[in-house]
Design a protein around this motif. Sequence first.
Motif, PDB file in Angstrom:
ATOM      1  N   LYS A 105       0.841  -1.206   0.000  1.00  0.00           N
ATOM      2  CA  LYS A 105       0.000   0.000   0.000  1.00  0.00           C
ATOM      3  C   LYS A 105       0.876   1.256   0.000  1.00  0.00           C
ATOM      4  CE  LYS A 105      -2.229   3.499   2.105  1.00  0.00           C
ATOM      5  NZ  LYS A 105      -1.773   4.513   3.081  1.00  0.00           N
ATOM      6  N   ASP A 141      -5.423   2.356   4.222  1.00  0.00           N
ATOM      7  CA  ASP A 141      -4.742   1.318   5.018  1.00  0.00           C
ATOM      8  C   ASP A 141      -5.694   0.135   5.226  1.00  0.00           C
ATOM      9  OD1 ASP A 141      -2.621   3.053   5.292  1.00  0.00           O
ATOM     10  OD2 ASP A 141      -3.089   3.623   7.360  1.00  0.00           O
ATOM     11  N   VAL A 163       0.575   7.273  11.647  1.00  0.00           N
ATOM     12  CA  VAL A 163       1.131   6.462  10.559  1.00  0.00           C
ATOM     13  C   VAL A 163       0.155   5.391  10.057  1.00  0.00           C
ATOM     14  CG1 VAL A 163       3.091   5.067   9.834  1.00  0.00           C
ATOM     15  CG2 VAL A 163       3.423   6.907  11.446  1.00  0.00           C
ATOM     16  N   ARG A 173      -2.815  10.823   6.109  1.00  0.00           N
ATOM     17  CA  ARG A 173      -3.395  10.995   4.775  1.00  0.00           C
ATOM     18  C   ARG A 173      -3.701   9.652   4.168  1.00  0.00           C
ATOM     19  NH1 ARG A 173       1.336  13.939   2.240  1.00  0.00           N
ATOM     20  NH2 ARG A 173      -0.024  15.706   2.611  1.00  0.00           N
TER      21      ARG A 173
HETATM   22 MG    MG Z   1      -2.299   7.101   5.958  1.00  0.00          MG
END
Ligand code: MG
Length: 417
Positions: free
Chosen positions: A7, A154, A210, A417
Amino acid sequence: MALYVMKFGGSSVGDIQRMQRVARRVVEKQKEGHQCVVVVSAMGDTTDDLIDQAKLLSAEPPAREMDMLMTTGEQISIALLSIAIQALGSKATSYTGWQAGFRTESVHGNARITDIQPQRVLASLEEGHIVVVAGFQGMTENNEITTFGRGGSDTTAVALAAAIKADVCEIYTDVDGIYSTDPRIVPCARKLNEISYDEMLELANLGAAVLHPRAVEYAKHHQVKLVVRSSFNHNEGTVVKEEVKMEQGVVVSGIAYDKNVARITIMGVSHVPGVLAKVFGSLAEAQINVDIIVQSGVENGEADFSFTVTLNDRQKALDVIEGIRSELPYREVTSEENLVKVSIVGAGMVSHPGVAAQMFGVISKQGVNIKMVSTSEIKTSCVIESEKLNEVVKALHTAYGLDTAEKAFVGGPQVRR
Ligand code: MG
Ligand code: ASP
């Protein structure tokens, strides 16, 4: 041969050069003999920019249209990445979230995944393709487009890894892995080699940006092996898994902070059964999440209590409390901002007495008052005034033996993000 889900976040695909770098990295992995599914976010600040545009048109744009709008960001990324990979001579196919089989509940803006039917992804892998999937999006039973909440790519990666039984889910980002604390505050923060799901979940929920908390929950539930690593170098990242070896003498693994805290205090409430239920029931009805709750001593049949909410919810919470004043008389309600919640997290805390006491000692040595405390088996959080945040985090980092001699590598801003 292994099956990888890789990812890449928005900053890793922020422009065409970075997109090409990602393409080379994925092709390199495939040439090593592996199968690769790539999940990507929207390029750079695209999602924010799209939201800003909608806000120019309406103060409260309809949630359905926001999902329609935001999902275009990821769709640009998958097409460009697939083109970049094919330009390098490898086979690739891009799929939107719904094409990849993501079904969700009917909630716009923050939908949960209900089912994944990854047949097309698996078929393309069989044919030797690198499969590129759009993050953070799915479709309801009624073919309505949904998103998983900010940072939700994620979750796409982890959920897909579970559905196709990938060997590893790698989360590529702009830092080298999970750090013992924010390297922008503590330059000698250490990169952790491994961390348990539970610790990671606490850190993610406590503001370490994160990894998306829901992705960690998903990984724990399905036992997906996660690796968080940099897209800008080949350093080994941080492995997130069930059991981790505890380093000798390390009780606290990480220190997190969250500036998104407001405290509300209600004073002089009559101390009769049902008061707390009334207040927090009303807040829950208004969809306000309450974090820490503290009730102080009762005097003359009256009690005071405080709780925290996010800054965004502060005014809404005050309005709710004003609204129940006739049913629940109180003397005064006040609110405070400029606060921060600092937390220490470590699986070793359960079996080591005195860890929290040490935290209180370190904070008081900085001349800082502790306003609220909350604990769980693996964390202790203190709400303090934000003025001395940096000093407090540094002092805690040193006190729990986390400082390293080297300066941490920070590839870019550690933003969600
Ligand atoms: Mg992120
Ligand atoms: N593009 C979405 C966001 O900015 C999802 C993600 O990047 O994970 O929140």
